[in-house]
Design an enzyme around this catalytic site. Sequence first.
Site, PDB file in Angstrom:
ATOM      1  CG  HIS A 143      -4.436   1.190   1.521  1.00 50.87           C
ATOM      2  ND1 HIS A 143      -3.470   1.003   0.555  1.00 50.87           N
ATOM      3  CD2 HIS A 143      -5.572   1.475   0.851  1.00 50.87           C
ATOM      4  CE1 HIS A 143      -4.005   1.136  -0.645  1.00 50.87           C
ATOM      5  NE2 HIS A 143      -5.278   1.430  -0.501  1.00 50.87           N
ATOM      6  N   GLY A 234       6.410   5.719  -6.763  1.00 49.38           N
ATOM      7  CA  GLY A 234       6.638   4.366  -6.247  1.00 49.38           C
ATOM      8  C   GLY A 234       5.397   3.524  -6.102  1.00 49.38           C
ATOM      9  CB  SER A 236       2.715  -1.666  -9.105  1.00 49.93           C
ATOM     10  OG  SER A 236       1.714  -1.933  -8.120  1.00 49.93           O
TER      11      SER A 236
END
Length: 288
Positions: A143, A234, A236
Amino acid sequence: MIIFIGRHNKTSTFLKFCSKKQSSDFAKLKHLLKAAKQVVVLTGAGISAESGVPTFRGPGGLWRKLDATLLANPSAFREDPGLVWEFYHYRRELVLKAKPNAGHIAIASYEARHASDKKVTVITQNVDGLHARAGTRNIIELHGNLFKTRCTKCNEVLVNTDSPICAALAGTGSPNSDKLTSDIKEKDLPHCKKPDCGGLLRPHIVWFGEFLDPKTLEKTDIAISQCNVCLVVGTSSIVYPAAAFPTVMSASGSIVAEFNIEPSPGTPKFDFYFQGPSATTLPQALSD
Ligand code: BV8
Ligand code: ZN
């Protein structure tokens, strides 16, 4: 139990099937890592939580009560570039003061110790640059990065660690203010320094609704298609396309181990689940 590790080794897929029962046994994972030639570590905001960098969906994840998805998107930038720059300025300044934690360092030293016998690829959703600062070399930043800018006119991408990135942003961006607009004029925001350009700069970051860089996806495809063992740390597992990667690897026979403080939607599908802060669990898993 003989563990065969190999991409297209029927035994490993068969073993996966047999060992379907999820484990949290570090010794068993270390045995599999020992035989692995290609290791992928997919990380999300959770790995940086213990460096004091707020996650997106955990405590402190909101900025001025706004969900990141409302700021990390092109229409928010068109509407109020000053507000979006204040959001990124706040995160740049916070990360400049943050340090890699034991989780980042465990990955970097594992990669260095196995430089001759394994290919370790860190695929990160994070834009904080903490893996590189910990010393990891083989990183795919899905990203983008807080410390890169891109010109909205000529598309030039530059590294920029100026603090503040421009005078008008100095002292702005506090997450606690109730203001949901910015007073900063566009002319006072960062602009391209090329004499024939002068375009408004934006963070070189993939916003929601934007496509990931095709070259980044190509490198990612190669890493996940050759992976023997994948550590998912880590995240979601909500943001796509990254959220799909562990399932793709698991379906094609990779061993997948998740490190999180709580289960994620992907957890039931994974071979291993280690509950706890990754700055504690990763050093345990990656110490030879
Ligand atoms: C795209 C940069 C094509 C911004 C980010 C299906 C297919 C394709 C697209 C979509 C799809 N469904 C929906 C979409 C659209 C969208 C999407 O996924 N939306 C979500 C909200 C449903 N995806 C996109 O727009 C992507 N583009 O696919 O292009 C396209 C285009 C248009 C239309 C369709 C398709 C682009 C996504 C990139 C967005 N940019 N980052 C910035 O940082 O400012 S994503 C952003 O979320 C961050 O990078 C962050 O890393 C990422 C994911 O979040 P997590 O890292 O997982 O962080 P989170 O807070 O959620 O969770 C933290 C976890 O850590 C938790 O599990 C917690 O328990 C754990 N934890 C906490 N402390 C610890 C810990 N674990 C261990 N130890 C600890 N101490
Ligand atoms: Zn330019």
